[in-house]
Design an enzyme around this catalytic site. Structure first.
Site, PDB file in Angstrom:
ATOM      1  N   LYS A 112     -12.726  31.315  69.977  1.00 52.30           N
ATOM      2  CA  LYS A 112     -12.894  30.997  71.396  1.00 52.30           C
ATOM      3  C   LYS A 112     -11.649  31.345  72.216  1.00 52.30           C
ATOM      4  O   LYS A 112     -11.730  31.546  73.422  1.00 52.30           O
ATOM      5  CB  LYS A 112     -13.295  29.539  71.569  1.00 52.30           C
ATOM      6  CG  LYS A 112     -14.724  29.316  71.089  1.00 52.30           C
ATOM      7  CD  LYS A 112     -15.239  27.929  71.295  1.00 52.30           C
ATOM      8  CE  LYS A 112     -16.700  27.828  70.888  1.00 52.30           C
ATOM      9  NZ  LYS A 112     -16.937  28.035  69.431  1.00 52.30           N
TER      10      LYS A 112
HETATM   11  C1  LIG Z   1     -18.115  28.562  68.811  1.00 52.07           C
HETATM   12  C2  LIG Z   1     -18.007  29.012  67.391  1.00 52.07           C
HETATM   13  C3  LIG Z   1     -19.035  29.759  66.756  1.00 52.07           C
HETATM   14  C4  LIG Z   1     -20.347  30.087  67.446  1.00 52.07           C
HETATM   15  O1  LIG Z   1     -20.218  31.023  68.483  1.00 52.07           O
HETATM   16  P1  LIG Z   1     -21.336  31.127  69.622  1.00 52.07           P
HETATM   17  O2  LIG Z   1     -20.806  32.075  70.634  1.00 52.07           O
HETATM   18  O3  LIG Z   1     -21.503  29.728  70.158  1.00 52.07           O
HETATM   19  O4  LIG Z   1     -22.588  31.620  68.963  1.00 52.07           O
HETATM   20  C5  LIG Z   1     -18.829  30.172  65.446  1.00 52.07           C
HETATM   21  N1  LIG Z   1     -17.700  29.865  64.778  1.00 52.07           N
HETATM   22  C6  LIG Z   1     -16.700  29.149  65.341  1.00 52.07           C
HETATM   23  C7  LIG Z   1     -15.476  28.831  64.547  1.00 52.07           C
HETATM   24  C8  LIG Z   1     -16.803  28.710  66.667  1.00 52.07           C
HETATM   25  O5  LIG Z   1     -15.806  27.995  67.207  1.00 52.07           O
END
Ligand SMILES: *Cc1c(COP(=O)(O)O)cnc(C)c1O
Length: 496
Positions: A112
């Site tokens: 993120k």
């Molecule tokens: C948020 C997240 C995901 C999922 O990603 P999306 O864009 O919500 O599909 C997968 N792995 C981790 C570690 C995350 O923080």
């Protein structure tokens, strides 16, 4: 040319990308989409000789074209600098005959960061030239990870502030320390007495509080969210699909023009949707593989054409993928239905009232041309963590392991395959250690980190190990009824 966006549920009102980023969600509850997606492609021959910054500038200038070239350059330079622990930003590494795209080299060790280091800069830039006084206060409830990524992204970005609420006593030691040690003159953090859902409910109330909004407006302050449905979070994620491709070409693994498959551990469908955007912008993508954990709404949907959230929510060891309503899927429905806002609105209405909708078969056929799917249980996820370590000497986190497990089961189609690696394994030390067969009972977060280093020889990232000695700067714990006042105080302090 300016890029225009409108709601997935109605094309009546067009906004610029700057407005879409400042607003977040469309007023009718839809998500902002652009009908210009795919009209302008990236020149692949340029991309494959470029580095991360140049590719990011290229992607942003196509998708957010009302930002000037200078604005985009300065956002990119600020977002991806020493805050990432490698100049490659998202390096590719081999695992067996496939590749891992390491998206966790940012300040909070999860993917993120790639978007949340950029979004605040895009917001701040979008505000310049508007009001000089006040700013945007981001308010977020977090179950652990997103809050820290938002804090770090918005810290000390001009014209913005960020307030994060977490459920006191219900996040891990390390998650709490990541948040309460956050520096920056525009950040506020509080634990609340209650659960994550309580925090979320109160935050929604705060957003809906007209009287509060009016008081803040007098000071030029607006509240906003850093939710993954914001265009400004989606667009930066398109970059690393192109960059992974460029890395494969530069290493001589593929020739420019060869198709590549990507497997994506999925929750809210933002990350994998960015892969679809990359394909629309001209990246030779073979399959996008949607990997889910036991909350496998998307696997069932892609297989049957029926999206059904009426099921038990399961807490898994890949918590960031524990989601039953994948919000960003709405954008894909818009594009697959050739921009039929009315139908998108009716599917979404049906999802919210009945918890279910079914797409026509021809739309599902179109979806399956690009998207495949699969899921992994916790047990399979642990087995994958263990076998990847034992057989390849590569340590992966539970979210990445879901992706790898699903990818390993897919028939090999002759294309190179990239699995997106979404978190550093040390963010989930206890679960990873347990998956490797060690007893973790009685060990706290740092003890698990130490033991994992001992048994694997893989060094924990300093972003996490340094928390041991970081000063606690935010010790507020409040009742739910005090949250609104806490936000208002933070606004007064930050935008004084
Ligand atoms: C948020 C997240 C995901 C999922 O990603 P999306 O864009 O919500 O599909 C997968 N792995 C981790 C570690 C995350 O923080």
């Amino acid at each position: 040319m300016k890029t225009f966006y409108h709601s997935t549920r109605s094309a009546d009102e067009a906004v610029t990308s700057k407005q879409a980023i400042l607003t977040g969600i469309a007023p009718d509850g839809g998500l902002y989409v652009s009908d210009q997606l795919g009209q302008e492609k990236l020149a692949l021959s340029d991309v494959v000789t470029s580095g991360y910054h140049a590719i990011a500038r290229n992607v942003l200038s196509v998708l957010l074209s009302d930002y000037t070239a200078d604005e985009i350059s300065s956002c990119v330079a600020g977002a991806y600098a020493e805050n990432f622990d490698t100049p490659l930003v998202t390096p590719l590494s081999p695992v067996g005959s496939d590749w891992l795209l390491e998206l966790w080299h940012g300040p909070t060790c999860a993917f993120k960061d790639v978007a949340l280091q950029m979004l605040p800069r895009l917001m701040s830039t979008a505000r310049t030239g508007t009001a000089s006084q006040g700013g945007v206060m981001i308010v977020t409830a977090t179950s652990g990870d997103t809050g820290k990524a938002a804090l770090d992204g918005f810290a000390d970005v001009a014209g913005t502030g960020v307030t994060v609420f977490y459920p006191a006593g219900k996040v891990s030691d390390i998650q709490r320390l990541q948040m309460v040690t956050q520096r920056g003159g525009n950040v506020a953090v509080a634990g609340i007495r209650g659960t994550f859902d309580d925090a979320q409910t109160q935050v929604k109330r705060i957003f809906a509080d007209r009287a509060l909004a009016e008081r803040l407006a007098q000071e030029g302050v607006v509240l906003s969210s850093a939710n993954s449905i914001n265009v400004g979070r989606l667009v930066p994620q398109v970059t690393y699909y192109f960059d992974a491709y460029a890395q494969l070409v530069q290493a001589g693994t593929i020739a420019c023009g060869d198709a590549v498959d990507f497997c994506v551990p999925t929750g809210n469908f933002g990350d994998v949707l960015a892969g679809y955007f990359a394909k629309q912008l001209g990246l030779p993508v073979g399959q996008l593989i949607v990997a889910s954990n036991t909350n496998k709404v998307l696997t069932d949907f892609i297989q049957t054409g029926t999206y059904d959230r009426r099921r038990e929510f399961v807490k898994t060891i890949s918590p960031s993928m524990d989601i039953l309503v994948s919000s960003n899927l709405e954008r894909l429905l818009y594009y697959l239905s050739d921009g039929d806002c009315e139908r998108v609105a009716s599917w979404m209405a049906s999802l919210s009232s009945e918890g279910i909708y079914t797409l026509p078969a021809e739309m599902m056929d179109r979806m399956r041309e690009t998207f495949s799917c699969g899921f992994a249980t916790d047990e399979e996820t642990r087995a994958t963590i263990r076998s990847t370590w034992d057989e390849q000497g590569v340590l992966i986190d539970p979210h990445t392991a879901v992706g790898k497990c699903v990818l390993d089961r897919m028939a090999f189609e002759g294309r190179q395959r990239v699995c997106l690696s979404t978190a550093n394994p040390y963010k989930f030390s206890a679960d990873v250690l347990a998956a490797l067969g060690h007893d973790v009972s009685g060990l706290d977060g740092f003890a698990c980190m130490d033991k994992l280093e001992q048994v694997t020889g893989v060094v924990a990232p300093t972003q996490l190990s340094a928390l041991r000695s970081a000063a606690v700067l935010h010790d507020t714990v409040c009742d739910q009824a005090e949250m609104s006042g806490f936000v208002e105080d933070a606004c007064a302090r930050v935008f004084a």
